[in-house]
Design an enzyme around this catalytic site. Sequence first.
Site, mmCIF file in Angstrom:
data_model
loop_
_atom_site.group_PDB
_atom_site.id
_atom_site.type_symbol
_atom_site.label_atom_id
_atom_site.label_comp_id
_atom_site.label_asym_id
_atom_site.label_seq_id
_atom_site.Cartn_x
_atom_site.Cartn_y
_atom_site.Cartn_z
ATOM 1 N N HIS A 125 1.334 3.351 0.243
ATOM 2 C CA HIS A 125 0.767 2.036 0.321
ATOM 3 C C HIS A 125 1.588 1.332 -0.458
ATOM 4 O O HIS A 125 2.649 1.746 -0.943
ATOM 5 C CB HIS A 125 -0.509 2.092 -0.468
ATOM 6 C CG HIS A 125 -1.814 2.527 0.544
ATOM 7 N ND1 HIS A 125 -2.039 4.088 0.091
ATOM 8 C CD2 HIS A 125 -2.357 2.309 1.672
ATOM 9 C CE1 HIS A 125 -3.007 4.351 1.235
ATOM 10 N NE2 HIS A 125 -3.105 3.362 1.774
ATOM 11 N N ASP A 178 1.464 8.125 -4.763
ATOM 12 C CA ASP A 178 1.163 7.357 -3.553
ATOM 13 C C ASP A 178 2.343 6.524 -3.139
ATOM 14 O O ASP A 178 2.694 5.735 -3.387
ATOM 15 C CB ASP A 178 0.100 6.098 -3.672
ATOM 16 C CG ASP A 178 -0.266 5.701 -2.465
ATOM 17 O OD1 ASP A 178 0.313 5.723 -1.534
ATOM 18 O OD2 ASP A 178 -1.383 4.817 -2.565
ATOM 19 N N SER A 223 -5.708 1.395 6.232
ATOM 20 C CA SER A 223 -5.701 0.781 4.715
ATOM 21 C C SER A 223 -4.389 -0.121 4.696
ATOM 22 O O SER A 223 -4.246 -0.730 3.739
ATOM 23 C CB SER A 223 -5.636 1.871 3.907
ATOM 24 O OG SER A 223 -4.455 2.809 4.481
#
Length: 409
Positions: free
Chosen positions: A384, A381, A133
């Site tokens: 990312h 998060d 990702s």
Amino acid sequence: MAKAHQIVVGSNWGIRNIFQSLLAILATALVVTAIYLTQEGEQWSHERNKLHALSKCNLFSGNWVFDNESYPLYKEQHCTFMSDQLACQKFGRKDLSYQNWRWKPHQCDLPRFNATALLERLRNKRMAFVGDSLNRGQWVSMVCLVESSVPPTLKSMRTIANGSLNIFKAEEYNATIEFYWAPLLVESNSDDPVNHRVAERTVRVHAIEKHAKYWTDADILVFNTFLWWRRRAMNVLWGSFEDPNGVMKRVEMVRVYEMALRTWSDWLEVHINRNKTNLFFVSMSPTHQKAHEWGGARGENCYKESDQIREEGYWGNGSNPSMMRVVENVIEDLNGRGLKVQLLNITQLSEYRKEGHPSIYRKQWDPLTQQQLSNPKTYADCIHWCLPGVPDVWNELLYAYILHPSLTF
């Protein structure tokens, strides 16, 4: 007779005037040409000097410079294909300064990203990002960087291979920028692009063909794999997932990581067209999940962070030097066998950017519990990256190598 004589003199005078005018025009043209050639020469010399500086420069060693005039390189809301996982402004982030940082190598400047120049280089070609990702985030960044230069009717996005392969196409250039989901590069039980959260991760470290058939013919390949290997050990399967007689063994990290990368490198050596394909490997992307590592309070993470880490050479525990050495050794071996792979070493420069993560400002795929809502850092998060942001710089580095082949290898 006198009248006739006057006519002759007048004619000579007119011819003389025309001749002098032509000389003046020619002289002016020569001056303009000289000035133009001088300017062109100066510009060419300037570009040559810049290229020479780039060739002598470590692009990965430098510092972040605040630049709210040139950055961001695109607007989040103007990117047609922005991911909700990375659209921090859309999901409520107010402090947007994370968008305004430019990476400045110590001995040079990165070339300014030019979408048209890149698309021309990609004309009739495939660029494919392959990995997890984080690599998908870099792909989204690249699509955002170029798509504003493509008219709406001449760009498209489609998904094939059960959702594993996403293809952005710039029709006018017959160029594609693709992402293929293969978080461990080799075959695993985490290969489904949606349903890949499993309790026990299992890899077939000697099996890569299932994935590789989708990117074999690409002209530019950009690989990554690290995040999904962050565990003490992993199950390794000899045999297929459907074979009840397959042999399963638990292998410690970092050995299992090296086994998979050796399979990847052996496949490249046999199947890649060395005269056609340019190969890149993106190093590990750092996480910022433990604030005490950079002097913050114990138990905190990237939540509410708004500034970068100023300590030169800072390296968090989320990045694994031994796994980095495995990547470097595998690439060095490949280069020694005549197959060139450029390592994009984004780890150190990304380590400084603890404020660049989505934190709580992204789409939540699962409903948040009351406990999470009462303590937002628990669902932040810190892995990312927001876009526009840090991955745009990764692509500026990639752009420098693609547009200036003399830098590569």
